[in-house]
Design a protein around this motif. Structure first.
Motif, PDB file in Angstrom:
ATOM      1  N   MET A  76     -25.274 -15.891  21.550  1.00 19.30           N
ATOM      2  CA  MET A  76     -26.196 -16.483  20.589  1.00 19.30           C
ATOM      3  C   MET A  76     -25.458 -16.720  19.286  1.00 19.30           C
ATOM      4  O   MET A  76     -24.373 -16.179  19.045  1.00 19.30           O
ATOM      5  N   THR A 110     -25.508 -25.526  26.622  1.00 17.74           N
ATOM      6  CA  THR A 110     -26.826 -25.686  26.018  1.00 17.74           C
ATOM      7  C   THR A 110     -26.671 -26.544  24.770  1.00 17.74           C
ATOM      8  O   THR A 110     -25.598 -27.095  24.520  1.00 17.74           O
ATOM      9  N   ARG A 150     -28.488 -20.204  22.289  1.00 16.32           N
ATOM     10  CA  ARG A 150     -28.464 -18.952  23.055  1.00 16.32           C
ATOM     11  C   ARG A 150     -27.953 -19.244  24.453  1.00 16.32           C
ATOM     12  O   ARG A 150     -28.430 -20.171  25.104  1.00 16.32           O
ATOM     13  N   LEU A 151     -26.982 -18.471  24.903  1.00 20.16           N
ATOM     14  CA  LEU A 151     -26.415 -18.583  26.246  1.00 20.16           C
ATOM     15  C   LEU A 151     -26.438 -17.220  26.915  1.00 20.16           C
ATOM     16  O   LEU A 151     -26.138 -16.207  26.275  1.00 20.16           O
ATOM     17  N   GLU A 152     -26.804 -17.204  28.180  1.00 19.48           N
ATOM     18  CA  GLU A 152     -26.748 -15.965  28.956  1.00 19.48           C
ATOM     19  C   GLU A 152     -25.563 -16.060  29.907  1.00 19.48           C
ATOM     20  O   GLU A 152     -25.556 -16.872  30.824  1.00 19.48           O
ATOM     21  N   LEU A 153     -24.563 -15.208  29.669  1.00 15.16           N
ATOM     22  CA  LEU A 153     -23.319 -15.246  30.433  1.00 15.16           C
ATOM     23  C   LEU A 153     -23.001 -13.872  30.985  1.00 15.16           C
ATOM     24  O   LEU A 153     -23.335 -12.851  30.363  1.00 15.16           O
ATOM     25  N   THR A 211     -20.555 -10.654  32.007  1.00 13.23           N
ATOM     26  CA  THR A 211     -19.519  -9.970  31.235  1.00 13.23           C
ATOM     27  C   THR A 211     -18.171 -10.655  31.424  1.00 13.23           C
ATOM     28  O   THR A 211     -17.799 -11.042  32.524  1.00 13.23           O
ATOM     29  N   VAL A 216     -18.082 -11.265  26.012  1.00 14.13           N
ATOM     30  CA  VAL A 216     -19.419 -10.798  26.348  1.00 14.13           C
ATOM     31  C   VAL A 216     -19.299  -9.435  27.012  1.00 14.13           C
ATOM     32  O   VAL A 216     -18.571  -9.269  27.998  1.00 14.13           O
ATOM     33  N   LYS A 266     -21.387  -5.767  28.402  1.00 14.01           N
ATOM     34  CA  LYS A 266     -22.612  -5.391  29.104  1.00 14.01           C
ATOM     35  C   LYS A 266     -23.607  -4.723  28.155  1.00 14.01           C
ATOM     36  O   LYS A 266     -23.227  -3.946  27.281  1.00 14.01           O
ATOM     37  N   ASP A 267     -24.885  -5.061  28.326  1.00 15.77           N
ATOM     38  CA  ASP A 267     -25.993  -4.461  27.592  1.00 15.77           C
ATOM     39  C   ASP A 267     -25.882  -4.638  26.075  1.00 15.77           C
ATOM     40  O   ASP A 267     -26.262  -3.743  25.298  1.00 15.77           O
ATOM     41  N   GLU A 281     -25.699  -7.896  22.771  1.00 12.79           N
ATOM     42  CA  GLU A 281     -25.704  -9.307  22.401  1.00 12.79           C
ATOM     43  C   GLU A 281     -24.473  -9.608  21.563  1.00 12.79           C
ATOM     44  O   GLU A 281     -24.141  -8.873  20.636  1.00 12.79           O
ATOM     45  N   ARG A 324     -22.661 -12.303  19.068  1.00 10.65           N
ATOM     46  CA  ARG A 324     -23.019 -13.406  18.169  1.00 10.65           C
ATOM     47  C   ARG A 324     -21.768 -14.170  17.757  1.00 10.65           C
ATOM     48  O   ARG A 324     -20.748 -13.576  17.416  1.00 10.65           O
TER      49      ARG A 324
END
Length: 200
Positions: free
Chosen positions: A1, A27, A36-39, A41, A62, A64-65, A67, A69
Motif C-alpha cells: 500500500m 492496480t 493497495r496490492l496484495e502480494l 511474501t 513484503v 508475513k503478517d 503491511e 508501505r
C-alpha cells in the motif's frame, strides 16, 4: 500500500498505473492517489507510470503478517513529438456547406460506390448501421433530411427494406457533376424539421 503524489506540488495523483515488473499484475491509484496490492511474501519491483509524468521504479519487501508501505513521487515530463503537418482541402464557402467531388466517391474503399455512403464521412453525420444508407445530421432524425436531384425534391429516397438490392443507391456518383451537402440552415423555411439538404 502507499500513495503516489506529484513531486512539485505534492498533490495526489489518481489513475497512476502500479505494475509488478515482469508480470501483468497491478492496480491503479484511486482519487486520493492511494493504492493497495496484495502480494505473497518476497521482494518485488514496482513500476509507477502515468501520462505526463516520468515513470518511477522502486523495490519493496513484503513480509508475513505485516503491511508494507511504499510512497512514491512522480516528476512531470514534457513529451516532445516530431514535426506534424496537417493538410486539408479548401474551407467551405459558408459554415455547414460541404462540396463532395463525385470522383472522390468513386475512389472510396468500399464495394458500393454510393453517394449516400460518402455523406457519412462529413462532420456531424452519423448512422446506426453499415447496412443502411440512411443518416442523421447533428442529432436530427433520420427522416429530417431533404434530397434534391437536378433541383427536384425526392420523396423517401431510401429503400424501405434494407438488405434488398443493397448497393443500388439512388445517388450514382458516376452520373453526378457535383454534390453539395448543407448541414442545416433551413429551419425557418421548413418549420424547423430539417437537419440537412443534399443537392445533386
Amino acid at each position: 500500500m502507499g500513495t503516489v503524489t506529484d513531486s512539485v506540488q505534492g498533490a495526489p495523483l489518481p489513475g497512476v498505473t502500479v505494475l509488478v515488473e515482469g508480470t501483468d499484475f497491478g492496480t491503479a491509484t484511486g482519487p486520493d492517489g492511494s493504492y493497495r496490492l496484495e502480494l505473497p511474501t518476497g521482494r518485488y519491483t514496482l513500476r509507477f507510470s502515468a501520462v505526463g509524468f516520468s515513470s518511477e521504479v522502486d523495490s519493496v519487501v513484503v513480509t508475513k503478517d505485516s503491511e508494507t508501505r511504499l510512497d512514491v513521487t512522480l516528476a512531470s515530463s514534457v513529451l516532445e513529438m516530431e514535426e506534424l503537418m496537417v493538410a486539408g482541402g479548401p474551407a467551405p464557402d459558408r459554415p455547414g456547406v460541404y462540396k463532395i467531388d463525385p470522383a472522390d466517391v468513386q475512389n472510396m474503399p468500399t464495394p458500393f460506390k454510393d453517394g449516400f455512403r460518402a455523406l457519412k464521412t462529413t462532420p456531424g453525420v452519423a448512422t446506426n448501421s453499415e447496412l443502411t444508407q440512411q443518416y442523421s445530421v447533428r442529432g436530427g432524425g433520420y427522416n429530417e433530411n431533404l434530397v434534391f436531384i437536378n433541383g427536384f425534391e425526392i420523396f423517401f429516397p431510401f429503400r424501405p427494406r434494407q438488405g434488398e438490392q443493397e448497393g443500388l443507391g439512388l445517388l450514382n456518383p458516376a452520373l453526378a457533376s457535383g454534390i453539395t451537402f448543407y448541414t442545416g440552415g433551413f429551419p425557418a423555411e421548413y418549420g424547423g424539421k430539417l437537419s440537412s439538404a443534399l443537392d445533386v
